[in-house]
Design a protein around this motif. Structure first.
Motif, mmCIF file in Angstrom:
data_model
loop_
_atom_site.group_PDB
_atom_site.id
_atom_site.type_symbol
_atom_site.label_atom_id
_atom_site.label_comp_id
_atom_site.label_asym_id
_atom_site.label_seq_id
_atom_site.Cartn_x
_atom_site.Cartn_y
_atom_site.Cartn_z
ATOM 1 N N LEU A 20 3.659 12.049 8.199
ATOM 2 C CA LEU A 20 3.840 10.757 7.553
ATOM 3 C C LEU A 20 3.746 9.589 8.524
ATOM 4 O O LEU A 20 2.961 8.666 8.315
ATOM 5 C CB LEU A 20 5.205 10.705 6.855
ATOM 6 C CG LEU A 20 5.394 11.688 5.710
ATOM 7 C CD1 LEU A 20 6.870 11.886 5.407
ATOM 8 C CD2 LEU A 20 4.628 11.207 4.496
ATOM 9 N N MET A 21 4.559 9.633 9.578
ATOM 10 C CA MET A 21 4.649 8.483 10.476
ATOM 11 C C MET A 21 5.377 8.882 11.756
ATOM 12 O O MET A 21 5.991 9.944 11.833
ATOM 13 C CB MET A 21 5.387 7.340 9.795
ATOM 14 C CG MET A 21 6.805 7.674 9.396
ATOM 15 S SD MET A 21 7.513 6.364 8.400
ATOM 16 C CE MET A 21 8.711 7.300 7.473
ATOM 17 N N THR A 22 5.304 7.992 12.723
ATOM 18 C CA THR A 22 6.065 8.144 13.959
ATOM 19 C C THR A 22 6.777 6.834 14.246
ATOM 20 O O THR A 22 6.147 5.775 14.325
ATOM 21 C CB THR A 22 5.145 8.484 15.161
ATOM 22 O OG1 THR A 22 4.521 9.743 14.926
ATOM 23 C CG2 THR A 22 5.939 8.558 16.457
ATOM 24 N N HIS B 231 0.863 -1.177 0.000
ATOM 25 C CA HIS B 231 0.000 0.000 0.000
ATOM 26 C C HIS B 231 0.901 1.228 0.000
ATOM 27 O O HIS B 231 1.934 1.248 0.673
ATOM 28 C CB HIS B 231 -0.912 0.007 1.226
ATOM 29 C CG HIS B 231 -1.796 -1.185 1.291
ATOM 30 N ND1 HIS B 231 -2.977 -1.277 0.595
ATOM 31 C CD2 HIS B 231 -1.657 -2.356 1.940
ATOM 32 C CE1 HIS B 231 -3.530 -2.439 0.825
ATOM 33 N NE2 HIS B 231 -2.750 -3.116 1.636
ATOM 34 N N THR B 232 0.497 2.233 -0.750
ATOM 35 C CA THR B 232 1.309 3.437 -0.846
ATOM 36 C C THR B 232 0.523 4.651 -0.387
ATOM 37 O O THR B 232 -0.702 4.673 -0.401
ATOM 38 C CB THR B 232 1.798 3.670 -2.289
ATOM 39 O OG1 THR B 232 0.660 3.803 -3.141
ATOM 40 C CG2 THR B 232 2.669 2.537 -2.766
ATOM 41 N N LYS C 169 10.168 7.669 -2.236
ATOM 42 C CA LYS C 169 10.465 8.939 -2.927
ATOM 43 C C LYS C 169 10.551 10.051 -1.883
ATOM 44 O O LYS C 169 9.776 10.077 -0.930
ATOM 45 C CB LYS C 169 9.345 9.254 -3.913
ATOM 46 C CG LYS C 169 9.458 10.580 -4.632
ATOM 47 C CD LYS C 169 8.246 10.782 -5.543
ATOM 48 C CE LYS C 169 8.029 12.232 -5.841
ATOM 49 N NZ LYS C 169 6.757 12.476 -6.518
ATOM 50 N N GLY C 170 11.500 10.951 -2.058
ATOM 51 C CA GLY C 170 11.581 12.149 -1.228
ATOM 52 C C GLY C 170 12.168 11.971 0.153
ATOM 53 O O GLY C 170 11.938 12.814 1.025
ATOM 54 N N ALA C 171 12.964 10.935 0.373
ATOM 55 C CA ALA C 171 13.547 10.701 1.708
ATOM 56 C C ALA C 171 14.320 11.919 2.214
ATOM 57 O O ALA C 171 14.333 12.205 3.418
ATOM 58 C CB ALA C 171 14.445 9.470 1.697
ATOM 59 N N GLU C 172 14.937 12.651 1.305
ATOM 60 C CA GLU C 172 15.721 13.828 1.695
ATOM 61 C C GLU C 172 14.850 14.966 2.214
ATOM 62 O O GLU C 172 15.344 15.905 2.831
ATOM 63 C CB GLU C 172 16.582 14.319 0.520
ATOM 64 C CG GLU C 172 15.810 14.962 -0.616
ATOM 65 C CD GLU C 172 15.094 13.998 -1.576
ATOM 66 O OE1 GLU C 172 14.455 14.498 -2.520
ATOM 67 O OE2 GLU C 172 15.159 12.763 -1.385
ATOM 68 N N LEU C 173 13.549 14.876 2.003
ATOM 69 C CA LEU C 173 12.621 15.920 2.463
ATOM 70 C C LEU C 173 12.000 15.617 3.826
ATOM 71 O O LEU C 173 11.236 16.429 4.349
ATOM 72 C CB LEU C 173 11.499 16.114 1.435
ATOM 73 C CG LEU C 173 11.933 16.650 0.081
ATOM 74 C CD1 LEU C 173 10.769 16.628 -0.894
ATOM 75 C CD2 LEU C 173 12.494 18.056 0.219
ATOM 76 N N ILE C 174 12.328 14.477 4.395
ATOM 77 C CA ILE C 174 11.721 14.102 5.673
ATOM 78 C C ILE C 174 12.433 14.807 6.822
ATOM 79 O O ILE C 174 13.650 14.726 6.963
ATOM 80 C CB ILE C 174 11.730 12.575 5.885
ATOM 81 C CG1 ILE C 174 10.861 11.917 4.823
ATOM 82 C CG2 ILE C 174 11.232 12.222 7.286
ATOM 83 C CD1 ILE C 174 10.845 10.408 4.880
ATOM 84 N N GLY D 201 2.639 15.398 -1.885
ATOM 85 C CA GLY D 201 3.028 14.288 -2.753
ATOM 86 C C GLY D 201 4.522 14.158 -2.995
ATOM 87 O O GLY D 201 4.954 13.259 -3.706
ATOM 88 N N ALA D 202 5.332 15.024 -2.405
ATOM 89 C CA ALA D 202 6.778 14.971 -2.620
ATOM 90 C C ALA D 202 7.433 13.766 -1.940
ATOM 91 O O ALA D 202 8.464 13.280 -2.392
ATOM 92 C CB ALA D 202 7.434 16.258 -2.121
ATOM 93 N N VAL D 203 6.845 13.286 -0.849
ATOM 94 C CA VAL D 203 7.361 12.109 -0.150
ATOM 95 C C VAL D 203 6.351 10.985 -0.335
ATOM 96 O O VAL D 203 5.150 11.171 -0.116
ATOM 97 C CB VAL D 203 7.566 12.377 1.360
ATOM 98 C CG1 VAL D 203 8.057 11.118 2.066
ATOM 99 C CG2 VAL D 203 8.535 13.526 1.573
ATOM 100 N N GLU D 204 6.856 9.835 -0.766
ATOM 101 C CA GLU D 204 6.008 8.653 -0.918
ATOM 102 C C GLU D 204 6.474 7.586 0.050
ATOM 103 O O GLU D 204 7.672 7.405 0.266
ATOM 104 C CB GLU D 204 6.068 8.119 -2.346
ATOM 105 C CG GLU D 204 5.414 9.030 -3.351
ATOM 106 C CD GLU D 204 5.459 8.489 -4.776
ATOM 107 O OE1 GLU D 204 5.999 7.387 -5.008
ATOM 108 O OE2 GLU D 204 4.941 9.186 -5.659
ATOM 109 N N ILE D 205 5.502 6.870 0.589
ATOM 110 C CA ILE D 205 5.771 5.814 1.563
ATOM 111 C C ILE D 205 5.059 4.553 1.108
ATOM 112 O O ILE D 205 4.001 4.611 0.487
ATOM 113 C CB ILE D 205 5.323 6.262 2.976
ATOM 114 C CG1 ILE D 205 5.759 5.280 4.036
ATOM 115 C CG2 ILE D 205 3.840 6.518 3.024
ATOM 116 C CD1 ILE D 205 5.578 5.794 5.457
ATOM 117 N N GLU D 206 5.664 3.403 1.419
ATOM 118 C CA GLU D 206 5.068 2.119 1.064
ATOM 119 C C GLU D 206 5.091 1.213 2.291
ATOM 120 O O GLU D 206 6.093 1.161 3.007
ATOM 121 C CB GLU D 206 5.880 1.481 -0.064
ATOM 122 C CG GLU D 206 5.400 0.122 -0.509
ATOM 123 C CD GLU D 206 6.301 -0.423 -1.601
ATOM 124 O OE1 GLU D 206 6.029 -0.138 -2.785
ATOM 125 O OE2 GLU D 206 7.288 -1.111 -1.263
#
Length: 142
Positions: A82-84, A5-6, A56-61, A12-17
C-alpha cells in the motif's frame, strides 16, 4: 476543488484515499525498494501524512520496518503493498500502482547509483536523496 484519488490493496479489502497533489513523484532505484516491490524500480508518490487516509480495512494493515526511515505497510489478507511512511522525511510514499486513477508524472530518480535498470528519460538522476532530505544531492549522468 480538492481532488481525491482512491486505491486498494491487491484484494480490495484495504482502501486508501489521497487528497490534493503530492509533494513529489519519481522513481526509486534503491536495493530495498526494488526488493520490496519485486521490480527493477519503484514508482513513488510522496504525500504529507494529513493527505493520506485509510477509508476501509485499517485493521488489516500490517507493518514492516527494515530501518527507522521506512514503515512499509501492506494488507495482511492478500499481502498487497500500500504505502511506506517515511517519518524522517515527514512524508508517505503511496506507491503509484496503488492509486491507478492518479496521473503519475515523475520528476526525479533517487538512489540512481544503485540502479539495475537505467532509464533515459531526461529526468534528474540523483546518486541518493536530495540534500534537503539528508542525501548528497549529487546528480548522476543519464
Amino acid at each position: 476543488m480538492t481532488h481525491k484519488h482512491t486505491g486498494t490493496c491487491f484484494c480490495g479489502a484495504v482502501e486508501i484515499e489521497v487528497t490534493g497533489k503530492p509533494e513529489a513523484m519519481g522513481y526509486c532505484h534503491c536495493d530495498s525498494c526494488r526488493s520490496w516491490s519485486a521490480g527493477p524500480v519503484n514508482a513513488f508518490t510522496l504525500w504529507k501524512p494529513e493527505k493520506v487516509k485509510i477509508t476501509k480495512g485499517a485493521e488489516l494493515i500490517s507493518h514492516f520496518s527494515k530501518t527507522k526511515m521506512s514503515d512499509r505497510q501492506f494488507c495482511a489478507q492478500c499481502g498487497g503493498h500500500l504505502m511506506t511512511d517515511h517519518p524522517t522525511f515527514g512524508l508517505i510514499d503511496v506507491y503509484a500502482a496503488t492509486i491507478p486513477d492518479f496521473a503519475f508524472a515523475p520528476g526525479i530518480h533517487v538512489n540512481y547509483a544503485q540502479t539495475v535498470h537505467p532509464m533515459k528519460d531526461g529526468l534528474l538522476k540523483l546518486k541518493d536523496f536530495p540534500a534537503e532530505l539528508g542525501g548528497s544531492g549529487e546528480v548522476m549522468p543519464e
